[in-house]
Enzyme design. Structure first.
Site, short mmCIF file in Angstrom:
data_model
loop_
_atom_site.label_atom_id
_atom_site.label_comp_id
_atom_site.label_asym_id
_atom_site.label_seq_id
_atom_site.Cartn_x
_atom_site.Cartn_y
_atom_site.Cartn_z
N ALA A 278 -35.47 32.17 80.95
CA ALA A 278 -36.74 32.57 80.35
C ALA A 278 -37.01 34.04 80.71
O ALA A 278 -36.48 34.56 81.70
CB ALA A 278 -37.88 31.70 80.84
N PHE A 279 -37.85 34.69 79.90
CA PHE A 279 -38.12 36.12 80.14
C PHE A 279 -38.72 36.35 81.53
O PHE A 279 -38.63 37.45 82.06
CB PHE A 279 -39.06 36.67 79.06
CG PHE A 279 -40.52 36.35 79.26
CD1 PHE A 279 -41.06 35.16 78.83
CD2 PHE A 279 -41.36 37.25 79.90
CE1 PHE A 279 -42.41 34.86 79.02
CE2 PHE A 279 -42.71 36.97 80.10
CZ PHE A 279 -43.23 35.77 79.66
N LYS A 280 -39.32 35.33 82.11
CA LYS A 280 -39.99 35.50 83.40
C LYS A 280 -39.02 35.87 84.51
O LYS A 280 -39.43 36.46 85.51
CB LYS A 280 -40.75 34.23 83.75
CG LYS A 280 -41.90 34.02 82.78
CD LYS A 280 -42.69 32.77 83.03
CE LYS A 280 -43.92 32.71 82.16
NZ LYS A 280 -43.73 31.95 80.91
N ASP A 281 -37.74 35.56 84.32
CA ASP A 281 -36.75 35.95 85.33
C ASP A 281 -36.73 37.47 85.52
O ASP A 281 -36.48 37.94 86.63
CB ASP A 281 -35.34 35.52 84.89
CG ASP A 281 -35.15 34.00 84.96
OD1 ASP A 281 -35.67 33.38 85.89
OD2 ASP A 281 -34.45 33.47 84.07
N MET B 276 -39.54 38.25 87.82
CA MET B 276 -39.49 37.51 89.08
C MET B 276 -38.34 37.97 89.97
O MET B 276 -38.47 37.98 91.19
CB MET B 276 -39.34 36.02 88.74
CG MET B 276 -40.15 35.13 89.60
SD MET B 276 -41.90 35.53 89.64
CE MET B 276 -42.53 34.55 88.30
#
Ligand SMILES: *Cc1c(COP(=O)(O)O)cnc(C)c1O
Length: 476
Positions: free
Chosen positions: A117-120, A123
């Site tokens: 996911a783009f959140k990686d 993060m």
């Protein structure tokens, strides 16, 4: 580079990047925001293009983060960026590739990281920044977060194995896919505690807020945040807006538009930041699913939050959000930095009445004409149609959230290239893919075993009291 809260009347005592790095909300309940924006003129953009060509995504991240942070020595910041953005973590050296779809649409592939996911992207950087800064201050922290599906696994995976960080993650019971559950609950590590909450994402978020409101407990646990209210996370995301533009724009003044699937305003706010700084973005197209609180605001000027019971469970579940934590930052800019008014609206009016009406301030026109925002919403059948069309016409499988972006992006595009942000890989959403094209997206080898992992999660049936008890018992 200095920061203040969106509710801070007297901004004479601003904070540094590392002061707010480990923080969520500011003490006054507002959100940290730069006192002044760094500006990118055409020659700066040319400079970024050369950095990116020579030193890749990590080099670009180093240069962009340097604009937001002047209290980490530049050589250290570079090392942090190099560790965050490796070929191993992001499935190859080409981090954030952008591929053409059809009709002038492009797909920015933000989802090649460790949890798809783009959140990686944010993060990974956050984990390295945290480790660095906690080491420098000889501190430890407890991360308490809420997830609608993807933040949790991205945070847990990124923070795993860091001795100074313990992660507690709340997730809505029964609202995530099997792959998402496997990714999170499959983690078996004393540094990670998964808690499932009966209800929706907003119920999880409310619990996080309630714990944070307990000042004594907050201090005792050394509570930190990784939700998108964290400033460093937003700063990290600015990098991929610039990287996406670089790949599609051959010239330094070439405008592009972007379509961004949205629920919490956490991703698109970084597009807003990039645009305010001077990146040539024509329009920022905000796409919601049936939970259309934000689309409604950009169409009417009224921000009307919904309760958890009024939040639909949709086939783009990571956007099933009816209270956008980051929205206050945008309203601050919309109101020209009127902190007193922001404090009144978000501290009093919204809690009392459930809505904020900015029609008198010309919010719709200002958001569109000054800040480039346009918005629309997409439905289950739109998602299925977009997934099927992209598969048929471009031979590519996209996930349902990305499909919301493609649907609304196609609807609201102009003459300039339209970059649709891919927010997750379709492997996370097998049922919807089967419904759209008749088969699930094939799972790459690096994710083999996710679906069969034994589950490690605590059911949080006792609300806030039980949560506090678990935190106290297990955070030490
Ligand atoms: C988190 C998430 C979103 C929503 O992002 P926000 O910017 O926080 O609204 C959209 N799609 C996917 C796949 C996500 O994980």
């Amino acid at each position: 580079m200095r920061y203040r809260s969106t509710r801070q009347l007297d901004a004479s005592q601003p904070a540094n990047f590392c002061d707010i790095l480990l923080e969520g909300l500011a003490p006054d309940g507002g959100l940290y925001w730069p006192v002044e924006w760094p500006r990118l003129d055409r020659s700066d953009l040319g400079d970024l293009r050369r950095t990116w060509a020579r030193r890749g995504y990590a080099g670009l991240a180093h240069q962009v983060l340097g604009l937001f942070c002047d209290d980490i020595p530049t050589a250290d910041l570079e090392r942090i960026c190099r560790r965050a953005y490796t070929a191993e973590q992001f499935d190859g050296p080409d981090i954030v590739p952008v591929s053409p779809l059809n009709d002038g649409l492009w797909l920015a592939q933000l989802s090649n990281g460790p949890t798809a996911a783009f959140k990686d992207l944010a993060m990974r950087l956050l984990a390295e920044l945290f480790e660095y800064e906690l080491g420098r201050r000889d501190r430890r922290i407890t991360i308490l977060g809420a997830t609608s599906g993807d933040t949790g696994s991205a945070a847990e995976r990124a923070m795993l194995g860091q001795s100074r960080i313990k992660v507690f993650m709340l997730s809505p019971q029964g609202r995530m896919t099997a792959f998402q559950r496997g990714q999170m609950y499959g983690i078996d590590d004393p540094g990670v505690v998964n808690l499932t909450v009966p209800g929706a994402f907003d119920d999880c978020q409310d619990l996080v807020k309630a714990v944070n409101a307990d000042a004594e407990l907050k201090a005792r646990l050394e509570l930190g945040a990784v939700n998108s209210i964290n400033w460093a996370r937003l700063a990290a995301q600015v990098v991929y807006y610039i990287a996406s533009w670089l790949r599609v724009a051959p010239a330094d003044d070439q405008p592009v538009s972007l379509a961004v699937p949205t629920g919490n305003f956490g991703n698109i706010i970084s597009g807003h930041i990039a645009r305010v700084m001077g990146l040539p973005i024509a329009r920022l197209v905000l796409a919601t699913n049936e939970n259309n609180v934000l689309a409604e605001f950009f169409q009417t000027g009224i921000y009307r939050v919904r309760s958890a019971e009024q939040t639909f469970a949709t086939s783009s579940p990571s956007m099933d959000i009816s209270k956008a934590s980051n929205f206050e930052r945008f309203v601050f800019d919309l109101l020209d930095g009127d902190a007193a008014e922001v404090a009144r609206l978000f501290g009093q009016v919204l809690p009392a009445s459930g809505q904020i009406d900015l029609t008198a301030q010309g919010a719709v026109e200002r958001a569109r004409d000054v800040f480039g925002f346009q918005a629309g919403s997409s439905t289950h059948s739109d998602r299925l149609a977009a997934i099927a069309a992209v598969w048929r016409d471009c031979g590519r499988l996209i996930d349902p959230h990305t499909a919301d972006g493609v649907t609304v992006g196609r609807r609201l595009r102009g003459p300039e290239p339209m970059i649709c942000l891919e927010t997750a890989l379709p492997i996370k959403f097998a049922d919807t893919l089967i419904e759209a094209v008749g088969f699930p997206a094939p799972i790459p080898d690096r994710f083999a075993g996710v679906l069969d992992a034994p589950s490690h999660a605590i059911e949080l049936t006792g609300g806030l009291d039980q949560l506090k008890q678990i935190l106290v018992e297990r955070a030490g």
